[in-house]
Motif scaffolding. Sequence first.
Motif: not given
Length: 362
Positions: A113-118
């Motif tokens: 979630g977090g890394c892909f969003s960045f």
Amino acid sequence: MSRHADAAPHSTGRPDRQDGKDAEDARTAVTVFVALGANLVIALAKLAGGLFARSPALLSEAAHSVADSLNELFLLASLKRSTRAPDSRHPFGYGKERYFWSLLAAVGIFVMGGCFSFFQGIEALRSHHSETFTGYVVGLVVLAVALVAEGSSLVRALLQVRGRARQAGHSMRKAVRTADDPALRTVLAEDSTACFGVLVAMAGLGLHMITGEVQWEAWASMIIGALLVFVAYQLAKESRGQIIGEAADPALRRALRTFLEEQPEIDTVTTLLTMRLGTRSTLIAARVDLVGGLDSEEVEEVLVRVKAAVREQWPIADQVFLDVTEATPRDRERARRERRQLDESVSAGGEGPGAKPPEVQG
């Protein structure tokens, strides 16, 4: 000369042989299944809409929903595996399985979630992509549907928390803050974050449509990523503490200490140690100094009676160990200090499982 007596705790059988806990686990399983179904549908809708509209914010939300779906599978595994009976390799049971699988769910939120969003946000800033009006509308419609689905899942989780709050006589806020079930806590965190993330994505997509500047979507994607990283960190921190070994909440520790001190045969409770072994099991280990004049048979009878009374009054305290030893003046002073710290912790509202335990010196 010290006297020592330690008897193995009376076996309570399978840890899942608790009607109240079984019913609560069944409700939690339904909550997780509702969240899983909602996230699978939403992930497909967001992915299709994101590819059609070429929206980084929408693709970030799709990654968020995929991560949440995988996490729900982890939580379902934890509900099943944590109720296995104790065996020779794990004599205290498998209750901590819930904490392990919740830790994996936190890692999933962080990576997927977090890394892909960045990554999507940075790519959007580099691409300077603009979309047709139809693409914007499709994206907004998909996000609106996702908001309804995520909101429905969140309402289901909140209803379960409200039921727990009513049973315990607590407020909703306190019930959420002190929730000891990592599966329910993770679903609450996921759904509330998802609802907020959808609103951020809608704002970014709408501003992109109005201004023609993709930076709005890019920043929305990175805000979603930052939020997911923060939530993952909080969930991982809680799971880490529970896996390492976390004390029971201060209110329970004070009640146990008070009960032991009130026994006529116990002169001093020099040390009280606790550790949560899962949502339905807690280890209690206490060093006590008995009054003088008791022979060995009387000591044994006292230990058996006290441990049975503890298990009857607090069924979650299913592993009870009492160590009989002669208290020194230093032990008595430490016992008084620990009792004051417990009183202060409970008075300050530290009833939650994450509350700081009193200082313990060996």
